[in-house]
Enzyme design. Sequence first.
Site, PDB file in Angstrom:
ATOM      1  N   CYS A   1       0.873  -1.163   0.000  1.00 51.16           N
ATOM      2  CA  CYS A   1       0.000   0.000   0.000  1.00 51.16           C
ATOM      3  C   CYS A   1       0.913   1.216   0.000  1.00 51.16           C
ATOM      4  O   CYS A   1       2.048   1.141  -0.458  1.00 51.16           O
ATOM      5  CB  CYS A   1      -0.956  -0.025   1.187  1.00 51.16           C
ATOM      6  SG  CYS A   1      -0.142   0.014   2.794  1.00 51.16           S
ATOM      7  N   LEU A   2       0.450   2.339   0.523  1.00 55.30           N
ATOM      8  CA  LEU A   2       1.279   3.532   0.504  1.00 55.30           C
ATOM      9  C   LEU A   2       2.236   3.573   1.696  1.00 55.30           C
ATOM     10  O   LEU A   2       3.423   3.774   1.530  1.00 55.30           O
ATOM     11  CB  LEU A   2       0.385   4.780   0.484  1.00 55.30           C
ATOM     12  CG  LEU A   2       1.101   6.101   0.234  1.00 55.30           C
ATOM     13  CD1 LEU A   2       1.769   6.113  -1.133  1.00 55.30           C
ATOM     14  CD2 LEU A   2       0.116   7.258   0.349  1.00 55.30           C
TER      15      LEU A   2
END
Length: 105
Positions: free
Chosen positions: A86-87
């Site tokens: 994810c980020l």
Amino acid sequence: TDCASPGPGPAGRSLSYQELKDLKKSSVLHIDVRERWEIDRFGKIPASINIPLGELVEALQMDPTEFKEQYNQKMPSKSDPVVFSCLAGTRSKQALGFAMSLGFS
């Protein structure tokens, strides 16, 4: 990008970008759990599939044919190596938890 992986070593460990690149040379499935707008805005990681976190539990319980049609990728078996990203790492840890609760090793 922080990644959680049930791959070699203990389940749920974080990977460096270089470790991820090395793993992607083998048969690991890389699932990016960011939202679609994030992929559009910030770019796709090559050879990853995007399954937003909100769809993941449903996706991992799909019929394999349906999964292939929806995500254009063979559905992982419960023992296949899977990497989530994810980020910042929060959603990938949640994704890992979901997958393990569904019986993925």
